[in-house]
Design a protein around this motif. Structure first.
Motif: not given
Length: 264
Positions: A56-62, A83-87, A118-121
């Protein structure tokens, strides 16, 4: 006043000794949420782990920064997708092109960037983008994914008017850092930030880098940290001719809209 730092490199070794104190100072300065930048195979998992420790305080990019593009193998691609499978991971990147230093060969940079686009798409997450001295190739690669990717922020914008308006014409968000406060390199931004629509303007420290040079007193170790985001907002508001509270509120709302962050 609630602030959100969209880019803090808190996995950097300079924060190992006092990270808890850094987070407390950020909270005391009004920073209610942060994105921890994942920019390599090593640091993207660390960004996720840190976010999971502070829900709730920290989020991440990958992602994999163009400096590290040479490490983008098939195995790396699989790691990024996991990694992107994690919310807690809310954006793809930091990714893009950097022809200023060419720490990785340009063909490798373009390949790594394309694979992350491609991942983002596929996953629909917003992009956290880096571009330096590679504007035309950068735009061309993004155009190849028109209609396939969602929103994007050009993180740590430092470029000129042409680049800014090319990005705004594509409805991308713009991240402004303490570069604004650098009279040697960032003076041109003082005028340019007036042209960024409020709903597209985001704020970030890029800590531990880009310490705002107009801060007084400057920390003895010259390390930037998220608590200094409030100083950047003050400078930004002055340049835009706005009240600080207005600039802060608009940036916070835009950040939550882009990264789908919950209110706190």
């Amino acid at each position: 006043m609630q602030l959100i730092d969209i880019g803090a490199n808190l996995t950097h070794e300079s924060f190992d000794r006092d990270l808890d104190a850094v987070l407390e100072r950020a909270r005391a300065a009004g920073v209610v949420q942060m994105l921890i930048t994942g920019a390599s195979r090593e640091h993207s998992p660390m960004a996720l782990e840190l976010a999971q420790r502070h829900p709730g305080f920290l989020y991440a990019t990958a992602g994999v920064h163009p400096h590290h593009a040479s490490e983008y193998t098939d195995e790396c691609d699989a790691e990024m997708r996991a990694l992107h499978a994690h919310p807690e991971v809310v954006a793809v990147g930091e990714c893009g092109l950097d022809y200023n230093r060419d720490f990785s060969p340009r063909p490798a940079q373009r390949k790594a960037f394309e694979r992350q686009l491609q991942i983002a798409s596929e996953n629909g997450k917003p992009l956290f983008l880096h571009q330096r001295d590679a504007h035309d190739d950068f735009i061309a690669m993004m155009k190849n994914f028109d209609g396939q990717i969602g929103p994007a922020v050009v993180h740590c914008f430092t470029a000129e008017r042409r680049e800014l308006f090319d990005y705004l014409d594509r409805d991308w968000y713009i991240g402004i850092t303490g570069w604004l406060c650098d009279e040697r390199r960032g003076a041109h931004l003082r005028e340019l930030v007036k042209h960024i629509p409020a709903e597209r303007l985001l704020i970030e420290t890029d800590a531990p880098y880009l310490l705002p040079r107009t801060m007084r007193p400057l920390p003895k170790d010259r390390r930037n940290e998220p608590a200094f985001l409030s100083h950047i907002v003050e400078e930004l508001a002055r340049d835009r001719g706005e009240e600080v509270a207005v600039t802060a509120a608009n940036a916070t709302a835009a950040t939550r809209a882009l990264f789908r962050l919950p209110p706190v």
